[in-house]
Design a protein around this motif. Structure first.
Motif, short mmCIF file in Angstrom:
data_model
loop_
_atom_site.label_atom_id
_atom_site.label_comp_id
_atom_site.label_asym_id
_atom_site.label_seq_id
_atom_site.Cartn_x
_atom_site.Cartn_y
_atom_site.Cartn_z
N SER A 74 -2.70 71.25 62.55
CA SER A 74 -3.03 71.15 61.63
C SER A 74 -4.75 72.26 61.82
O SER A 74 -5.49 72.61 61.37
N GLY A 75 -3.89 73.26 62.84
CA GLY A 75 -5.13 74.37 62.84
C GLY A 75 -5.80 75.67 61.77
O GLY A 75 -6.65 75.32 61.81
N LYS A 76 -4.38 74.96 60.99
CA LYS A 76 -5.04 75.59 59.47
C LYS A 76 -6.56 74.91 59.02
O LYS A 76 -7.36 76.16 58.56
N ASP A 77 -5.96 74.30 59.18
CA ASP A 77 -7.02 73.07 58.02
C ASP A 77 -7.97 72.91 59.03
O ASP A 77 -9.52 72.31 58.66
N PHE A 78 -7.68 72.70 60.46
CA PHE A 78 -8.99 72.40 61.24
C PHE A 78 -10.51 73.66 61.39
O PHE A 78 -10.75 73.14 60.68
N TYR A 79 -9.37 74.79 60.68
CA TYR A 79 -10.45 76.29 60.74
C TYR A 79 -10.96 76.03 59.70
O TYR A 79 -11.91 76.25 59.49
N GLN A 80 -10.24 75.68 58.77
CA GLN A 80 -10.98 76.00 57.24
C GLN A 80 -12.39 75.12 57.52
O GLN A 80 -13.70 74.94 56.81
N TRP A 81 -12.30 73.50 58.16
CA TRP A 81 -13.29 72.88 57.75
C TRP A 81 -14.41 73.35 59.27
O TRP A 81 -15.38 73.70 58.62
N ILE A 82 -13.83 74.62 60.08
CA ILE A 82 -14.90 74.88 60.45
C ILE A 82 -15.53 75.81 60.27
O ILE A 82 -17.03 75.76 60.13
N LYS A 83 -15.11 77.07 59.26
CA LYS A 83 -15.94 78.21 58.42
C LYS A 83 -16.73 76.74 57.16
O LYS A 83 -17.85 77.99 56.56
N SER A 84 -15.70 75.63 56.82
CA SER A 84 -17.08 75.37 55.57
C SER A 84 -18.42 74.47 56.40
O SER A 84 -18.69 73.39 55.50
N GLY A 85 -18.16 74.89 57.69
CA GLY A 85 -19.56 74.13 58.93
C GLY A 85 -19.55 72.31 59.25
O GLY A 85 -20.01 72.28 59.24
N ALA A 86 -18.34 72.40 59.37
CA ALA A 86 -17.12 71.12 59.94
C ALA A 86 -18.77 71.20 61.03
O ALA A 86 -18.65 72.25 62.28
N SER A 87 -18.98 70.02 61.87
CA SER A 87 -19.72 69.86 63.63
C SER A 87 -18.40 68.76 63.46
O SER A 87 -17.13 67.79 63.29
N ILE A 88 -18.36 69.51 65.05
CA ILE A 88 -16.94 68.86 66.04
C ILE A 88 -18.13 67.51 66.79
O ILE A 88 -18.51 68.95 67.88
N PHE A 89 -17.27 66.55 67.01
CA PHE A 89 -17.01 65.65 68.12
C PHE A 89 -16.01 65.70 69.44
O PHE A 89 -15.12 65.28 68.66
N VAL A 90 -16.83 65.56 70.82
CA VAL A 90 -15.57 64.62 71.06
C VAL A 90 -16.02 63.81 72.42
O VAL A 90 -17.11 63.85 73.31
N CYS A 91 -14.78 62.90 72.45
CA CYS A 91 -15.62 61.51 73.97
C CYS A 91 -14.08 61.45 74.47
O CYS A 91 -13.34 60.59 72.94
N GLY A 92 -14.47 61.11 75.54
CA GLY A 92 -13.39 60.36 75.91
C GLY A 92 -13.90 60.93 77.37
O GLY A 92 -13.80 61.68 78.33
N ASP A 93 -12.36 61.09 78.35
CA ASP A 93 -12.02 61.81 79.51
C ASP A 93 -11.93 62.90 79.47
O ASP A 93 -11.43 63.78 78.72
N GLU A 94 -12.95 63.15 80.20
CA GLU A 94 -13.62 64.40 80.63
C GLU A 94 -12.57 65.33 81.32
O GLU A 94 -11.98 66.64 81.28
N LYS A 95 -12.06 65.44 82.65
CA LYS A 95 -11.34 65.70 83.56
C LYS A 95 -9.83 66.91 82.67
O LYS A 95 -9.31 67.95 83.08
N LYS A 96 -9.62 65.49 81.86
CA LYS A 96 -8.22 66.51 81.01
C LYS A 96 -8.13 66.72 79.91
O LYS A 96 -8.20 67.68 79.31
N MET A 97 -8.65 65.53 79.12
CA MET A 97 -8.55 64.99 77.80
C MET A 97 -9.97 65.94 77.06
O MET A 97 -9.19 66.78 76.16
N ALA A 98 -10.51 65.99 77.34
CA ALA A 98 -11.75 67.21 76.61
C ALA A 98 -11.18 68.61 77.17
O ALA A 98 -11.73 69.26 76.15
N LYS A 99 -10.69 68.72 77.94
CA LYS A 99 -10.60 70.08 78.57
C LYS A 99 -8.98 71.29 78.11
O LYS A 99 -9.41 72.32 77.41
N ASP A 100 -8.13 69.38 77.61
CA ASP A 100 -7.08 70.34 76.72
C ASP A 100 -7.54 70.14 74.84
O ASP A 100 -7.16 71.11 74.38
#
Length: 605
Positions: free
Chosen positions: A541-567
C-alpha cells in the motif's frame, strides 16, 4: 544526604555523630541549625579564623545566585523523562534556575555555556543511547565537542541488568564529560529496572551538593521521585491491589497461541491513564519452581529471613515467590553468584565471556545450582546477591474516558522448551494459569510520554501493531469513540490465523463500520502459502501510505523490537524511497525529522 568521609570534609567519627543528630531533628530544627551555622560563620572575624573573609561573604547567598542547572534526558519508555521532570520541579521549588529538555531538543552549540549539567539517560538495546539521545551522544563523542573545564556534571544511568552492556549509554556520557574537562558533582549511579530507591538517593545527593553553593542544605521530600507524574497515592513503590474482574482467552480453539484479555477494577483507586500508557504488575514465581529450588538447596521453606530493607521477616518460600527473580540469569548475576557459591568450576567457567552468553540463554537459577553445586550456600549469602523481582509492564488496552473504573490488558502467555525443561514467562503464565476473577494483583500506572496519540479529527494516524502490539490502539480508538472523533485512522494488524487469532475482531469491525476506524489492513501469516506480515502490507500500500505521510500522518509502531519493528522501519524507508523519490540517506533523514516532530513513535520490547 547521608554524610561520609567521601562526600564531606568530616572524618568517620564526626560524620556518624552528625548523621545521628540529623536523623532525630525536625525540618524546622534543620532550618534553624542551617541558619545558625551560616550566621555564626559570617560573624567569625579574620583573627578568629586565621583567614581573610572576601567581601561577598557579607550576605547569605540564595539559590537565585547559584549557577543555572541544565537537565537533559535520554528516554525510551519515559522513566528518564519522568525522573528529570521530578528533579526539575524540586529544584524550581527551591528557586533554582532550571532548564530541562530531551537531548534531541537541546542545541549542542550551547553546551559550552552550560554551568551545571544533569544527565539522566536510559540505555537502549545492546548498550546504545535512546533514540532521542543519539544526536547529542554523537556530538559529544565527536571532534566538535568543546572543552568543558568550567562544567560541573552528574549522570544517572537507567538500564536493565539482564543486558550485557548494562547502563552503557550513561557510563559513556559520564566518561566523556570527564574527558572533556568537566567536574563531577557526585559519582554516577547505575540503576536496574527497580530504580526508585537508587534514583531518589542520587537526586537527593545532587540537589544537596548543588545547594551548597548557596550555603544551605535542602530537604528533598522522601517520596518526591517515586510519585513523579502520578496523581495518586499509589505508585511502583506502593502498588494498588486491583481486583481481577475478568480473564478471557482471546484465541479460538486450535490456536497455537494463548492471548489473555484481563479486566482489572481500579474503582476508588484514584489511578488515571492515557492511551499509550502501561500497567506494571508485580508477579509471583511459580510455587512448583520455588519448591524445586528449595529442595535442591536442602533448605527449610519456613526459615524466616529479612528479604528487604525493612525489619519484617518472611519465610524462605515467601521470599523466593515474591521478592526475587529466579528464572533469569545474567552475566553480572553469574559473577556475583560465583563469589558465594564456593565452586571453583564456576569461577573458571566465567573466565570466558562468550561461554557465559551461551550458557545464560534459556537457563535459570535451578540450572546453575544443578550444574555448579554451591558449597554451604545459605539464605543470608544468596538473597543479597539475587535481583529483586522486577515488575512486568503491559500496554493498556482500554480508555479511561470510556471505562474510568477499569483497566484492560492484552497479555500473551510465554511458553518454550529449553535445555531439557519447559519454561514459562513469570507474569504471563501466572495470569494465564493461576489468576482467577475475584483475586487481587499489585499494579501501578506507568506514564509513557514517548507514545502519545493526537486527539483531533484533522491529524491522520497510522497504527502498526501485530499480536499483542494491538493493545494501545484499542485504547486509542475506544477513546476517540468516546470523544466522537471519526476517521483519519489506519490500522495494520497481523497474527497467525484469521479464524483463531484476530484479536478483538468484533471491536475492530464495529469501529470500521461506524467510521471511528477509517481503514484496516490485515496479515495472517499462516493462512497463505507464502507468509505475509504487516511490513509487506505497508509496501503493498506504498502509494497510499506515502500520501498519508505527506498529509501529516503520525505513525505508531508497537510490538516486538528485534524483528517486527526493524522490518517495519525498513518498509517505511522503502516507501519513502520509492514513492517519495528519495535516496536512502534522504529517507532516513525524513524519518528522523518525523521522530523529532513526534510523528513517528514506537513502543517496542
Amino acid at each position: 544526604m547521608i554524610l561520609n568521609v567521601t562526600n564531606s570534609p568530616f572524618d568517620k567519627e564526626q560524620a556518624e555523630k552528625i548523621n545521628t543528630i540529623l536523623s532525630t531533628t525536625s525540618k524546622e530544627q534543620k532550618v534553624w541549625l542551617s541558619g545558625y551555622l551560616t550566621a555564626n560563620n559570617l560573624l567569625d572575624t579574620p583573627e578568629e579564623t586565621g583567614e581573610n573573609i572576601p567581601q561577598y561573604q557579607t550576605a547569605v547567598m540564595t539559590p537565585r545566585e547559584t549557577r543555572e542547572v541544565t537537565i537533559l534526558y535520554g528516554s525510551e519508555t519515559g522513566n528518564a523523562q519522568i525522573l528529570s521532570e521530578s528533579m526539575a520541579s524540586l529544584l524550581k521549588e527551591k528557586d533554582f534556575h532550571v532548564s530541562i529538555s530531551a537531548m534531541n531538543d537541546f542545541k549542542s552549540n550551547k553546551l559550552k555555556k552550560v554551568e551545571d549539567l544533569i544527565i539522566i539517560s536510559a540505555t537502549h538495546g545492546e548498550g546504545t543511547a535512546p533514540e532521542n539521545a543519539v544526536d547529542f551522544y554523537e556530538f559529544l563523542h565527536s571532534r566538535k565537542a568543546p572543552n568543558l573545564k568550567d562544567l560541573r556534571f552528574a549522570v544517572l544511568s537507567l538500564g536493565d541488568e539482564s543486558y550485557e552492556y548494562f547502563c552503557q549509554a550513561g557510563k559513556d556520557f559520564d566518561q566523556r564529560l570527564e574527558e572533556l574537562g568537566g567536574e563531577r558533582i557526585v559519582p554516577r549511579v547505575d540503576c536496574d529496572v527497580d530504580y526508585d530507591d537508587a534514583a531518589e538517593e542520587w537526586i537527593n545527593s545532587v540537589i544537596s551538593s548543588i545547594f551548597e553553593t548557596g550555603g544551605q542544605n535542602v530537604d528533598v521530600p522522601k517520596e518526591a521521585v517515586s510519585t513523579a507524574g502520578v496523581t495518586t497515592e499509589y505508585s511502583r513503590k506502593n502498588p494498588y491491589m486491583a481486583e481481577v474482574l475478568d480473564n478471557i482467552r482471546l484465541n479460538g480453539r486450535g490456536s497455537e497461541k494463548e492471548t489473555r484479555h484481563i479486566e482489572l477494577s481500579i474503582e476508588d483507586s484514584g489511578l488515571t491513564f492515557e492511551p499509550g500508557d502501561c500497567i506494571g504488575i508485580f508477579p509471583k514465581n511459580d510455587e512448583v519452581l520455588v519448591d524445586q529450588l528449595i529442595t535442591l538447596l536442602g533448605w527449610d521453606p519456613d526459615y524466616r529471613v529479612n528479604a528487604g530493607k525493612n525489619e519484617e521477616t518472611v519465610t524462605t518460600k515467601a521470599a523466593l515467590r515474591t521478592h526475587f527473580e529466579i528464572t533469569k540469569l545474567t552475566k553480572p548475576l553469574m559473577k556475583k553468584l560465583s563469589e558465594v557459591f564456593g565452586n571453583e568450576s564456576l569461577t573458571s567457567y566465567l573466565e570466558d565471556d562468550d561461554r557465559i552468553r551461551e550458557y545464560i540463554y534459556g537457563r535459570d537459577l535451578i540450572d546453575l545450582i544443578s550444574d555448579f553445586p554451591p558449597v554451604g550456600l545459605t539464605q543470608e549469602t544468596l538473597f543479597p546477591v539475587l535481583r529483586k523481582m522486577p515488575a512486568r509492564e503491559y500496554s493498556i488496552a482500554s480508555s479511561c474516558a470510556a471505562n474510568p473504573d477499569e483497566v484492560h490488558l492484552t497479555i500473551g502467555a510465554v511458553r518454550y522448551h529449553s535445555n531439557s525443561r519447559d519454561r514459562n514467562g513469570v507474569c504471563s503464565v501466572e495470569i494465564a494459569e493461576r489468576i482467577e476473577p475475584g483475586e487481587q494483583i499489585p499494579i501501578y500506572v506507568h506514564r509513557n510520554p514517548n507514545f502519545k496519540f493526537p486527539f483531533d479529527d484533522t491529524t491522520p494516524v497510522i497504527m502498526i501493531g501485530p499480536g499483542t502490539g494491538i493493545a494501545p490502539y484499542r485504547s486509542f480508538i475506544e477513546e476517540r469513540e468516546e470523544l466522537g472523533i471519526e476517521g483519519n485512522t489506519w490500522l495494520f494488524f497481523g497474527e497467525q490465523r484469521f479464524t483463531t487469532d484476530f484479536l478483538y475482531q468484533t471491536d475492530w469491525q464495529n469501529w470500521l463500520n461506524e467510521g471511528t476506524l477509517g481503514r484496516l489492513d490485515l496479515a495472517f501469516s499462516r493462512d497463505t502459502e507464502e507468509k505475509v506480515y504487516v511490513q509487506h502490507l505497508i509496501q503493498e500500500s506504498g502509494k497510499d501510505f506515502y500520501q498519508w505521510i505527506k498529509s501529516g500522518a503520525s505513525i505508531f509502531v508497537c510490538g516486538d523490537e528485534k524483528k517486527m519493528a526493524k522490518d517495519v522501519h525498513d518498509s517505511i524507508l522503502k516507501v519513502l524511497e520509492e514513492e517519495g523519490d528519495m535516496s536512502r540517506d534522504d529517507a532516513e533523514m525524513y524519518l528522523s525529522s518525523m521522530k523529532n516532530e513526534k510523528r513517528y513513535q514506537r513502543d517496542v520490547y
